[in-house]
Scaffold this active site. Structure first.
Site, PDB file in Angstrom:
ATOM      1  CG  ASN A  13      -2.014  -1.083   1.218  1.00  0.00           C
ATOM      2  OD1 ASN A  13      -2.609  -1.284   0.105  1.00  0.00           O
ATOM      3  ND2 ASN A  13      -2.192  -1.843   2.440  1.00  0.00           N
TER       4      ASN A  13
ATOM      5  N   GLY B 285      -4.745   2.877   2.289  1.00  0.00           N
ATOM      6  CA  GLY B 285      -4.698   2.267   3.520  1.00  0.00           C
ATOM      7  C   GLY B 285      -3.406   1.969   4.185  1.00  0.00           C
ATOM      8  CD  GLN B 286       2.672   3.363   3.277  1.00  0.00           C
ATOM      9  OE1 GLN B 286       2.695   3.943   2.241  1.00  0.00           O
ATOM     10  NE2 GLN B 286       3.798   3.022   3.699  1.00  0.00           N
TER      11      GLN B 286
ATOM     12  CG  HIS C 294       4.406  -3.020   5.089  1.00  0.00           C
ATOM     13  ND1 HIS C 294       4.540  -1.539   5.526  1.00  0.00           N
ATOM     14  CD2 HIS C 294       3.059  -3.198   5.133  1.00  0.00           C
ATOM     15  CE1 HIS C 294       3.362  -0.971   5.455  1.00  0.00           C
ATOM     16  NE2 HIS C 294       2.627  -1.949   5.381  1.00  0.00           N
TER      17      HIS C 294
ATOM     18  CG  HIS D 295       0.237  -6.385   3.426  1.00  0.00           C
ATOM     19  ND1 HIS D 295      -0.360  -6.376   4.523  1.00  0.00           N
ATOM     20  CD2 HIS D 295       0.458  -4.950   3.072  1.00  0.00           C
ATOM     21  CE1 HIS D 295      -0.474  -5.240   5.106  1.00  0.00           C
ATOM     22  NE2 HIS D 295      -0.059  -4.297   4.294  1.00  0.00           N
TER      23      HIS D 295
HETATM   24  P1  AMP Z   1      -0.349  -0.966   5.969  1.00  0.00           P
HETATM   25  O1  AMP Z   1      -1.709  -0.660   6.494  1.00  0.00           O
HETATM   26  O2  AMP Z   1      -0.396  -1.490   4.455  1.00  0.00           O
HETATM   27  O3  AMP Z   1       0.542   0.072   6.198  1.00  0.00           O
HETATM   28  O4  AMP Z   1       0.030  -2.415   6.865  1.00  0.00           O
HETATM   29  C1  AMP Z   1       0.473  -2.107   8.139  1.00  0.00           C
HETATM   30  C2  AMP Z   1       0.466  -3.420   8.678  1.00  0.00           C
HETATM   31  O5  AMP Z   1       1.445  -3.668   9.811  1.00  0.00           O
HETATM   32  C3  AMP Z   1      -1.174  -3.624   9.262  1.00  0.00           C
HETATM   33  O6  AMP Z   1      -1.805  -4.966   8.413  1.00  0.00           O
HETATM   34  C4  AMP Z   1      -0.868  -4.112  10.844  1.00  0.00           C
HETATM   35  O7  AMP Z   1      -1.948  -4.933  11.254  1.00  0.00           O
HETATM   36  C5  AMP Z   1       0.577  -4.271  10.754  1.00  0.00           C
HETATM   37  N1  AMP Z   1       1.213  -4.182  11.972  1.00  0.00           N
HETATM   38  C6  AMP Z   1       1.261  -2.905  12.576  1.00  0.00           C
HETATM   39  N2  AMP Z   1       1.839  -2.988  13.831  1.00  0.00           N
HETATM   40  C7  AMP Z   1       2.564  -4.181  13.774  1.00  0.00           C
HETATM   41  C8  AMP Z   1       3.355  -4.943  14.845  1.00  0.00           C
HETATM   42  N3  AMP Z   1       3.884  -4.354  15.841  1.00  0.00           N
HETATM   43  N4  AMP Z   1       3.653  -6.368  14.428  1.00  0.00           N
HETATM   44  C9  AMP Z   1       3.231  -6.854  13.374  1.00  0.00           C
HETATM   45  N5  AMP Z   1       2.250  -6.306  12.394  1.00  0.00           N
HETATM   46  C10 AMP Z   1       1.943  -4.987  12.783  1.00  0.00           C
END
Ligand code: AMP
Length: 121
Positions: free
Chosen positions: A94, A100-101, A107, A109
């Site tokens: 994202n 939705g980032q 990262h 997914h």
């Molecule tokens: P995005 O919304 O694409 O930026 O994805 C961020 C992702 O990071 C989300 O799916 C969250 O659930 C995940 N996330 C946030 N904090 C943590 C954490 N401490 N450990 C593992 N995943 C996390």
């Protein structure tokens, strides 16, 4: 690797890289890490990240091309190891608010283990 302290202190994924906050790490090498998403959206939901702090895909520089390719190689390996490569899986990155980032450290997914729908929400 030299890490910018101000960046590290503000980025939750940099803290995971530094092992300052816990995560369920499934892969690690000198340039990248993969760990389970805290709020999984599929039976398999892993995030593959570079150790270099890159805020969004828009910040990927030419010099990062190999590193970004490396993230995809890791994602493929994780899908294979979890027995979902042949069935299919989804890779998502994202970028910026409307996507939705929520964490500004790129990262990938890796989502799989269930039927994925299209278009995504
Ligand atoms: P995005 O919304 O694409 O930026 O994805 C961020 C992702 O990071 C989300 O799916 C969250 O659930 C995940 N996330 C946030 N904090 C943590 C954490 N401490 N450990 C593992 N995943 C996390």
């Amino acid at each position: 690797m030299k890490r910018e302290k101000a960046v590290m202190d503000n980025c939750i994924f940099c803290k995971i890289i530094e092992h300052k906050i816990p995560a369920q790490i499934v892969y690690e090498d000198e340039k990248a890490m993969a760990f389970r998403d805290l709020n999984p959206q599929a039976p398999l939901h892993v995030l593959v990240i570079p150790k270099k702090h890159i805020p969004t895909t828009l910040d990927i520089a030419k010099e990062d091309n190999e590193l970004v390719g490396h993230l995809f190689q890791i994602a493929n390996k994780i899908a294979e190891e979890n027995g979902i490569a042949g069935r299919g899986f989804r890779l998502v990155m994202n970028t910026n608010p409307e996507s939705g980032q929520s964490v500004y450290h790129i990262h990938l997914h890796v989502l799989g283990g269930r039927l994925m729908h299209w278009p995504p929400g």
